[in-house]
Design a protein around this motif. Structure first.
Motif, PDB file in Angstrom:
ATOM      1  N   ARG A 286      13.338  -3.298   5.479  1.00  0.00           N
ATOM      2  CA  ARG A 286      11.904  -3.201   5.192  1.00  0.00           C
ATOM      3  C   ARG A 286      11.397  -1.774   5.440  1.00  0.00           C
ATOM      4  O   ARG A 286      10.624  -1.236   4.654  1.00  0.00           O
ATOM      5  CB  ARG A 286      11.142  -4.209   6.047  1.00  0.00           C
ATOM      6  N   ALA A 287      11.849  -1.181   6.547  1.00  0.00           N
ATOM      7  CA  ALA A 287      11.425   0.187   6.871  1.00  0.00           C
ATOM      8  C   ALA A 287      11.817   1.155   5.761  1.00  0.00           C
ATOM      9  O   ALA A 287      11.039   2.051   5.406  1.00  0.00           O
ATOM     10  CB  ALA A 287      12.027   0.616   8.206  1.00  0.00           C
ATOM     11  N   ASN A 288      13.015   0.987   5.182  1.00  0.00           N
ATOM     12  CA  ASN A 288      13.418   1.849   4.070  1.00  0.00           C
ATOM     13  C   ASN A 288      12.525   1.620   2.856  1.00  0.00           C
ATOM     14  O   ASN A 288      12.057   2.576   2.234  1.00  0.00           O
ATOM     15  CB  ASN A 288      14.877   1.592   3.678  1.00  0.00           C
ATOM     16  N   ILE A 289      12.294   0.369   2.521  1.00  0.00           N
ATOM     17  CA  ILE A 289      11.492   0.053   1.336  1.00  0.00           C
ATOM     18  C   ILE A 289      10.081   0.619   1.460  1.00  0.00           C
ATOM     19  O   ILE A 289       9.529   1.145   0.496  1.00  0.00           O
ATOM     20  CB  ILE A 289      11.457  -1.475   1.095  1.00  0.00           C
ATOM     21  N   LEU A 290       9.506   0.548   2.654  1.00  0.00           N
ATOM     22  CA  LEU A 290       8.106   0.942   2.842  1.00  0.00           C
ATOM     23  C   LEU A 290       7.930   2.362   3.378  1.00  0.00           C
ATOM     24  O   LEU A 290       6.809   2.773   3.678  1.00  0.00           O
ATOM     25  CB  LEU A 290       7.410  -0.063   3.771  1.00  0.00           C
ATOM     26  N   ASN A 291       9.000   3.123   3.454  1.00  0.00           N
ATOM     27  CA  ASN A 291       8.911   4.493   3.965  1.00  0.00           C
ATOM     28  C   ASN A 291       8.152   5.369   2.972  1.00  0.00           C
ATOM     29  O   ASN A 291       8.580   5.564   1.836  1.00  0.00           O
ATOM     30  CB  ASN A 291      10.316   5.043   4.203  1.00  0.00           C
ATOM     31  N   ARG A 292       7.031   5.894   3.404  1.00  0.00           N
ATOM     32  CA  ARG A 292       6.174   6.717   2.532  1.00  0.00           C
ATOM     33  C   ARG A 292       6.814   8.062   2.174  1.00  0.00           C
ATOM     34  O   ARG A 292       6.390   8.714   1.215  1.00  0.00           O
ATOM     35  CB  ARG A 292       4.820   6.939   3.192  1.00  0.00           C
ATOM     36  N   ASN A 293       7.807   8.490   2.928  1.00  0.00           N
ATOM     37  CA  ASN A 293       8.476   9.759   2.638  1.00  0.00           C
ATOM     38  C   ASN A 293       9.495   9.639   1.515  1.00  0.00           C
ATOM     39  O   ASN A 293       9.938  10.647   0.982  1.00  0.00           O
ATOM     40  CB  ASN A 293       9.159  10.296   3.897  1.00  0.00           C
ATOM     41  N   PHE A 294       9.876   8.425   1.175  1.00  0.00           N
ATOM     42  CA  PHE A 294      10.831   8.224   0.090  1.00  0.00           C
ATOM     43  C   PHE A 294      10.079   8.211  -1.232  1.00  0.00           C
ATOM     44  O   PHE A 294       9.314   7.306  -1.515  1.00  0.00           O
ATOM     45  CB  PHE A 294      11.613   6.921   0.272  1.00  0.00           C
ATOM     46  N   ARG A 295      10.292   9.236  -2.037  1.00  0.00           N
ATOM     47  CA  ARG A 295       9.616   9.380  -3.327  1.00  0.00           C
ATOM     48  C   ARG A 295      10.508   9.001  -4.503  1.00  0.00           C
ATOM     49  O   ARG A 295      10.038   8.775  -5.603  1.00  0.00           O
ATOM     50  CB  ARG A 295       9.161  10.824  -3.525  1.00  0.00           C
ATOM     51  N   ARG A 296      11.820   8.998  -4.279  1.00  0.00           N
ATOM     52  CA  ARG A 296      12.777   8.696  -5.348  1.00  0.00           C
ATOM     53  C   ARG A 296      13.710   7.586  -4.886  1.00  0.00           C
ATOM     54  O   ARG A 296      13.940   7.401  -3.687  1.00  0.00           O
ATOM     55  CB  ARG A 296      13.620   9.933  -5.703  1.00  0.00           C
TER      56      ARG A 296
ATOM     57  N   THR B 142      22.909  -2.030  -4.261  1.00  0.00           N
ATOM     58  CA  THR B 142      22.754  -0.780  -3.513  1.00  0.00           C
ATOM     59  C   THR B 142      21.429  -0.155  -3.933  1.00  0.00           C
ATOM     60  O   THR B 142      21.195   0.033  -5.129  1.00  0.00           O
ATOM     61  CB  THR B 142      23.897   0.220  -3.814  1.00  0.00           C
ATOM     62  N   VAL B 143      20.576   0.112  -2.964  1.00  0.00           N
ATOM     63  CA  VAL B 143      19.320   0.822  -3.210  1.00  0.00           C
ATOM     64  C   VAL B 143      19.318   2.045  -2.296  1.00  0.00           C
ATOM     65  O   VAL B 143      19.366   1.908  -1.073  1.00  0.00           O
ATOM     66  CB  VAL B 143      18.087  -0.064  -2.929  1.00  0.00           C
ATOM     67  N   PHE B 144      19.308   3.218  -2.902  1.00  0.00           N
ATOM     68  CA  PHE B 144      19.326   4.467  -2.148  1.00  0.00           C
ATOM     69  C   PHE B 144      17.991   5.163  -2.322  1.00  0.00           C
ATOM     70  O   PHE B 144      17.532   5.362  -3.441  1.00  0.00           O
ATOM     71  CB  PHE B 144      20.464   5.374  -2.643  1.00  0.00           C
ATOM     72  N   PHE B 145      17.356   5.506  -1.210  1.00  0.00           N
ATOM     73  CA  PHE B 145      16.044   6.137  -1.202  1.00  0.00           C
ATOM     74  C   PHE B 145      16.179   7.574  -0.688  1.00  0.00           C
ATOM     75  O   PHE B 145      16.997   7.840   0.188  1.00  0.00           O
ATOM     76  CB  PHE B 145      15.110   5.429  -0.220  1.00  0.00           C
ATOM     77  N   TYR B 146      15.344   8.459  -1.211  1.00  0.00           N
ATOM     78  CA  TYR B 146      15.297   9.797  -0.618  1.00  0.00           C
ATOM     79  C   TYR B 146      13.944  10.443  -0.884  1.00  0.00           C
ATOM     80  O   TYR B 146      13.177  10.032  -1.740  1.00  0.00           O
ATOM     81  CB  TYR B 146      16.457  10.669  -1.098  1.00  0.00           C
ATOM     82  N   GLY B 147      13.691  11.454  -0.103  1.00  0.00           N
ATOM     83  CA  GLY B 147      12.444  12.202  -0.246  1.00  0.00           C
ATOM     84  C   GLY B 147      12.617  13.604   0.251  1.00  0.00           C
ATOM     85  O   GLY B 147      13.662  13.981   0.751  1.00  0.00           O
TER      86      GLY B 147
ATOM     87  N   GLY C 297       0.785  -1.233   0.000  1.00  0.00           N
ATOM     88  CA  GLY C 297       0.000   0.000   0.000  1.00  0.00           C
ATOM     89  C   GLY C 297       0.813   1.277   0.000  1.00  0.00           C
ATOM     90  O   GLY C 297       0.315   2.326   0.402  1.00  0.00           O
ATOM     91  N   VAL C 298       2.055   1.213  -0.465  1.00  0.00           N
ATOM     92  CA  VAL C 298       2.923   2.387  -0.517  1.00  0.00           C
ATOM     93  C   VAL C 298       3.115   2.775  -1.979  1.00  0.00           C
ATOM     94  O   VAL C 298       3.307   1.913  -2.840  1.00  0.00           O
ATOM     95  CB  VAL C 298       4.296   2.092   0.143  1.00  0.00           C
ATOM     96  N   HIS C 299       3.040   4.085  -2.248  1.00  0.00           N
ATOM     97  CA  HIS C 299       3.189   4.587  -3.619  1.00  0.00           C
ATOM     98  C   HIS C 299       4.525   4.176  -4.219  1.00  0.00           C
ATOM     99  O   HIS C 299       5.515   3.941  -3.521  1.00  0.00           O
ATOM    100  CB  HIS C 299       3.069   6.111  -3.649  1.00  0.00           C
ATOM    101  N   LYS C 300       4.551   4.105  -5.513  1.00  0.00           N
ATOM    102  CA  LYS C 300       5.753   3.791  -6.281  1.00  0.00           C
ATOM    103  C   LYS C 300       6.816   4.862  -6.024  1.00  0.00           C
ATOM    104  O   LYS C 300       6.510   6.042  -5.893  1.00  0.00           O
ATOM    105  CB  LYS C 300       5.370   3.767  -7.766  1.00  0.00           C
ATOM    106  N   ALA C 301       8.070   4.446  -5.977  1.00  0.00           N
ATOM    107  CA  ALA C 301       9.194   5.382  -5.938  1.00  0.00           C
ATOM    108  C   ALA C 301       9.714   5.532  -7.368  1.00  0.00           C
ATOM    109  O   ALA C 301       9.807   4.555  -8.107  1.00  0.00           O
ATOM    110  CB  ALA C 301      10.298   4.861  -5.030  1.00  0.00           C
ATOM    111  N   TYR C 302      10.043   6.748  -7.754  1.00  0.00           N
ATOM    112  CA  TYR C 302      10.526   7.011  -9.112  1.00  0.00           C
ATOM    113  C   TYR C 302      12.041   6.961  -9.149  1.00  0.00           C
ATOM    114  O   TYR C 302      12.712   7.459  -8.249  1.00  0.00           O
ATOM    115  CB  TYR C 302      10.005   8.361  -9.601  1.00  0.00           C
ATOM    116  N   ILE C 303      12.557   6.351 -10.195  1.00  0.00           N
ATOM    117  CA  ILE C 303      14.003   6.135 -10.277  1.00  0.00           C
ATOM    118  C   ILE C 303      14.728   7.400 -10.735  1.00  0.00           C
ATOM    119  O   ILE C 303      14.223   8.159 -11.566  1.00  0.00           O
ATOM    120  CB  ILE C 303      14.336   4.938 -11.194  1.00  0.00           C
ATOM    121  N   HIS C 304      15.880   7.609 -10.163  1.00  0.00           N
ATOM    122  CA  HIS C 304      16.778   8.701 -10.538  1.00  0.00           C
ATOM    123  C   HIS C 304      17.963   8.036 -11.242  1.00  0.00           C
ATOM    124  O   HIS C 304      18.797   7.396 -10.615  1.00  0.00           O
ATOM    125  CB  HIS C 304      17.228   9.446  -9.281  1.00  0.00           C
TER     126      HIS C 304
END
Length: 115
Positions: A84-94, A110-115, A13-20
């Protein structure tokens, strides 16, 4: 790996993250560096490595290695509370994703998330 990450997000139930894509080249460099050293480690200073010149307020990084598949490492990430917390963090948009399979067949991720 990008599809696997977003699959986990969407299935929970978490929105898609867009790739940079440019940042993903840096993530791949990090995966290669881990393979060359033979162990996993996090980026020393993400704000100067990934986020220089980028607007952001929060970030997270998942790193791993497997002799198996992308699906397998995604499952392992989802079983780990911190990953898991990183993958499902709703604040991470990219997201930036970098993978590297070494000569011995190990997949470095390596998977880097940011928002």
């Amino acid at each position: 790996m990008y599809r696997a990450t977003n699959g986990s997000r969407l299935n929970n139930g978490v929105h898609k993250a867009y790739i940079h894509y440019t940042m993903s080249n840096l993530a791949r460099r990090h995966s290669i560096a881990m393979a060359n050293k033979g162990y996993i480690f996090h980026t020393a200073n993400p704000s100067s490595f990934y986020l220089k010149g980028v607007r952001w307020s929060t970030w997270g990084e998942n790193v791993g290695v497997t002799g198996g598949t992308i699906s397998g490492i995604e499952q392992a990430f989802m079983k780990s509370p911190d990953h898991r917390a990183n993958i499902l963090n709703r604040n991470f948009r990219r997201v930036a994703v970098g993978t590297y399979r070494d000569a011995d067949g190990y997949l470095w991720v390596t998977v880097f998330f940011y928002g």
